[in-house]
Structures are given as structure tokens and as C-alpha cells.
Write a protein that holds these residues in place. Structure first.
Motif, short mmCIF file in Angstrom:
data_model
loop_
_atom_site.label_atom_id
_atom_site.label_comp_id
_atom_site.label_asym_id
_atom_site.label_seq_id
_atom_site.Cartn_x
_atom_site.Cartn_y
_atom_site.Cartn_z
N ASN A 151 -11.34 -15.52 1.57
CA ASN A 151 -10.52 -15.14 0.42
C ASN A 151 -9.17 -15.86 0.49
OD1 ASN A 151 -8.18 -12.96 1.23
ND2 ASN A 151 -9.97 -12.76 2.60
N TYR A 152 -8.45 -15.80 -0.61
CA TYR A 152 -7.14 -16.46 -0.68
C TYR A 152 -6.14 -15.52 -1.34
CZ TYR A 152 -8.14 -17.24 -5.62
OH TYR A 152 -8.42 -17.05 -6.95
N SER A 153 -4.85 -15.86 -1.17
CA SER A 153 -3.77 -15.11 -1.81
C SER A 153 -2.80 -16.09 -2.43
CB SER A 153 -3.03 -14.25 -0.77
OG SER A 153 -3.91 -13.35 -0.14
N LEU A 154 -2.30 -15.75 -3.61
CA LEU A 154 -1.31 -16.58 -4.31
C LEU A 154 -0.07 -15.75 -4.61
CD1 LEU A 154 -3.38 -18.60 -6.93
CD2 LEU A 154 -2.12 -19.53 -5.00
N ASN A 155 1.09 -16.37 -4.37
CA ASN A 155 2.37 -15.72 -4.67
C ASN A 155 3.35 -16.80 -5.11
OD1 ASN A 155 4.60 -14.09 -4.92
ND2 ASN A 155 4.89 -13.78 -2.71
N GLY A 156 3.33 -17.10 -6.39
CA GLY A 156 4.19 -18.16 -6.90
C GLY A 156 3.79 -19.52 -6.33
N GLU A 157 4.70 -20.12 -5.57
CA GLU A 157 4.45 -21.44 -4.99
C GLU A 157 3.83 -21.35 -3.60
OE1 GLU A 157 8.09 -23.58 -5.05
OE2 GLU A 157 8.15 -23.75 -7.24
N ASN A 158 3.46 -20.14 -3.19
CA ASN A 158 2.88 -19.94 -1.87
C ASN A 158 1.41 -19.55 -1.99
OD1 ASN A 158 5.42 -20.22 -0.29
ND2 ASN A 158 5.99 -18.41 -1.49
N MET A 159 0.61 -20.09 -1.08
CA MET A 159 -0.82 -19.78 -1.06
C MET A 159 -1.25 -19.60 0.39
SD MET A 159 -4.15 -21.25 -0.52
CE MET A 159 -4.12 -23.00 -0.86
N SER A 160 -2.14 -18.66 0.64
CA SER A 160 -2.67 -18.48 1.99
C SER A 160 -4.20 -18.39 1.93
CB SER A 160 -2.10 -17.22 2.65
OG SER A 160 -2.53 -16.05 1.98
N LEU A 161 -4.83 -18.85 2.99
CA LEU A 161 -6.27 -18.72 3.15
C LEU A 161 -6.52 -17.68 4.23
CD1 LEU A 161 -7.36 -22.49 2.99
CD2 LEU A 161 -7.43 -20.77 1.16
N ASN A 162 -7.41 -16.73 3.94
CA ASN A 162 -7.55 -15.57 4.82
C ASN A 162 -9.02 -15.29 5.16
OD1 ASN A 162 -4.74 -15.11 3.89
ND2 ASN A 162 -5.76 -14.36 2.04
N LYS A 163 -9.20 -14.45 6.15
CA LYS A 163 -10.50 -13.88 6.47
C LYS A 163 -10.37 -12.36 6.43
CE LYS A 163 -14.21 -13.69 9.91
NZ LYS A 163 -15.26 -13.88 8.88
N ALA A 164 -11.16 -11.74 5.55
CA ALA A 164 -11.09 -10.29 5.35
C ALA A 164 -9.64 -9.88 5.10
CB ALA A 164 -11.69 -9.57 6.55
N ARG A 165 -9.16 -8.81 5.78
CA ARG A 165 -7.79 -8.36 5.59
C ARG A 165 -6.92 -8.65 6.80
NH1 ARG A 165 -8.34 -2.51 2.45
NH2 ARG A 165 -9.57 -3.30 0.66
N MET A 166 -7.34 -9.61 7.60
CA MET A 166 -6.54 -9.98 8.77
C MET A 166 -5.35 -10.83 8.34
SD MET A 166 -9.51 -10.81 11.60
CE MET A 166 -10.16 -12.18 10.69
N ALA A 167 -4.49 -11.11 9.29
CA ALA A 167 -3.34 -11.97 9.01
C ALA A 167 -3.84 -13.32 8.50
CB ALA A 167 -2.51 -12.16 10.29
N PRO A 168 -3.10 -13.98 7.62
CA PRO A 168 -3.54 -15.26 7.06
C PRO A 168 -3.89 -16.27 8.15
CG PRO A 168 -1.62 -14.45 5.88
CD PRO A 168 -1.79 -13.54 7.06
N LEU A 169 -4.98 -16.99 7.94
CA LEU A 169 -5.36 -18.06 8.87
C LEU A 169 -4.48 -19.29 8.67
CD1 LEU A 169 -9.26 -17.83 8.56
CD2 LEU A 169 -7.80 -16.86 10.35
#
Length: 294
Positions: free
Chosen positions: A269-287
Motif C-alpha cells: 500500500n501507499y500513502s500520499l500527503n501533499g508532496e510526500n509519498m510513502s510505500l508501506n507494508k500493512a500498517r507498519m512503519a513506512p518502508l
């Protein structure tokens, strides 16, 4: 008596003449054989150079910034990657097949490629792309058509994964607004596995990932260019990357690149917040964390 001596002399002369003729014929035969051996032992790229390996370069392009070319060669087969730089649409292609040598043994011909250059002159640690008719490209840009040997690897890279089955245009996806932001940006890597990323590569080329509208991604994590596919899930922010391929350059420190490749395989999964993006696994801290490149 005089007549007898004369006959003996003529007979001896005849024997000497025949012996000399046999010797000359034998010498001519040896010379002919020797010249044949020389021809068979003629040196050329095919039998004299260590040409097996991977080659890279960027050749001129009429309607783009340049064509990035990577060629792998083993004993009888090739893999050719091309990437048209500076274009918005899909620009990467892969060709595979066998190659043959020309009669002189100095040029390889990539079979299966039509209506495009498919011949490369083979030199000491380089390939020189020839024009579509197999002629040397002349002029001020002639040196721009040289691909330098990067490694002696004799194993061809695996085929690119098949195209993922998914909606091709993100505008029809349930999360179209967010996904458009995800795909339209090029994302600079700023953190990996909880650690800030320090760019130590010599040319300071930014480490990034870019997702394209045709379900393909391209990335760079310090040494090699990486490509592959991805699938967006119908549920919120789900994404899955398919196993990709990369060039095979060897660099002094490939730690970040290896961790990046491992990270890509874990993401769901991924997360977007304006100009920031993270790639994640489940609900753990961003990879991995990224920031949009302006």
C-alpha cells in the motif's frame, strides 16, 4: 668415345632438370598451403576479442533527449533494452533473439529487429551502432553512437514480467484524484527502512521512482536503472509491484540499491500527503519515503 661421353652428360643434365622441377613444384605446394593457413588464421573481433558482456550508451535521437541503449551479449544470443529519454508516454522496449556475425567477423547483426538499426561493429570493449543499412555513421556525432562495455557478465537478464492486467487509465479508477497525483509526479527517495538516504554516487544523480499511466515504473537507487510493473487495487491505496529487471553495472557500494529492490517486493500500500509519498507494508512503519521532484 666422345659420343658416349656426350650422351652421359645430356642424361645427367636431364636428371638434374627433373629434380629441380620437382623441388620447385614442392615449394609452390608448401607456399600455397601456407597461404591458406594464414587466411584461416586471420584475426578479427569474433575470434580475437573478449566481446561477451553488457554494453551501455545514449545515442542521438531526432525527437527526444537521446535513446538510452543497453545490450547484453552471450555466445549466441542478445537482449536489447531501449529507452527514449524525455518522452511522457511509454518509452521502454525490450528485444531478444539470436545474433550472427558478418562475413568479416567484425560486426554482429541482431536478428528479429526490423526498420531500426540492428548492426553493431565490435571493438575492444565497445560496440559502435551502424545505420539501418549497416554503414558507419559519419559526421560530428559519430562518437555518440558508441556503447561502452560495462561488465563481462555472460548471463542474459530475465525477461520483463508480463504486463499486469488492470485499468489502463487512472481517471477511471475509484481513487482517480489521489492516483493521478501518485502517477503524475516523479518521487525522490529521502528515507529507506527508517534511515535518511544520502546520495553518494559520483554524478549525484537523484534516486527516484516514477509510476507511469501504463502500469510500468522506472527507478534508480544509486547504481542501476530499474524497471517493472505495478497494479493498483480497487480498495483504498493498495498497490503491488511485480518483479522487475535492472541493468547489471557493478558499483563500489550497492547497499541502498539492494535494500530498495527488496523493499519494492514487500510493498502492498501507499500513502500520499501533499508532496510526500510513502510505500508501506500493512500498517507498519513506512518502508520508504519520497518527496515530489519539482
Amino acid at each position: 668415345m666422345k659420343t658416349k661421353n656426350t650422351s652421359l652428360f645430356l642424361f645427367a643434365l636431364l636428371i638434374v632438370s627433373c629434380t629441380q622441377k620437382v623441388k620447385e613444384e614442392r615449394i609452390e605446394e608448401i607456399v600455397a598451403d601456407s597461404s591458406g593457413i594464414v587466411v584461416n588464421d586471420e584475426h578479427n573481433a569474433k575470434n580475437s576479442l573478449d566481446y561477451i558482456g553488457m554494453y551501455q550508451g545514449v545515442v542521438p535521437c531526432a525527437d527526444c533527449e537521446g535513446i538510452e541503449i543497453t545490450v547484453w551479449i552471450d555466445e549466441s544470443n542478445y537482449v536489447l533494452f531501449t529507452n527514449y529519454l524525455g518522452k511522457k508516454n511509454k518509452t521502454e522496449s525490450e528485444f531478444r533473439g539470436a545474433y550472427v556475425w558478418n562475413d568479416e567477423g567484425n560486426t554482429i547483426i541482431l536478428e528479429g529487429i526490423e526498420n531500426a538499426p540492428n548492426q553493431y561493429f565490435v571493438g575492444e570493449n565497445y560496440l559502435k551502432q551502424l545505420d539501418i543499412k549497416g554503414n558507419k555513421i559519419e559526421g560530428d556525432l559519430t562518437e555518440k553512437y558508441t556503447l561502452q562495455k560495462k561488465s563481462n557478465v555472460n548471463v542474459l537478464p530475465p525477461p520483463l514480467p508480463p504486463e499486469p492486467i488492470m485499468i489502463k487509465d487512472v481517471s477511471y479508477h475509484p481513487k482517480s484524484i489521489e492516483n493521478t497525483s501518485l502517477i503524475k509526479n516523479k518521487w525522490r527517495l529521502v528515507e529507506l527502512n527508517g534511515k535518511p538516504v544520502v546520495n553518494n554516487n559520483d554524478d549525484k544523480k537523484e534516486m527516484f521512482i516514477q509510476l507511469n499511466n501504463d502500469s510500468r515504473y522506472s527507478a534508480f537507487a544509486g547504481c542501476n536503472n530499474m524497471i517493472g510493473g505495478f497494479v493498483l487495487g480497487d480498495e483504498k491505496s493498495l498497490i503491488k509491484f511485480t518483479k522487475g529487471a535492472s541493468t547489471l553495472m557493478a558499483c563500489p557500494d550497492m547497499t541502498i540499491e539492494q535494500e530498495f529492490a527488496e523493499m519494492i517486493e514487500k510493498v502492498d500500500n501507499y500513502s500520499l500527503n501533499g508532496e510526500n509519498m510513502s510505500l508501506n507494508k500493512a500498517r507498519m512503519a513506512p518502508l520508504a519515503r519520497f518527496k515530489a521532484i519539482k
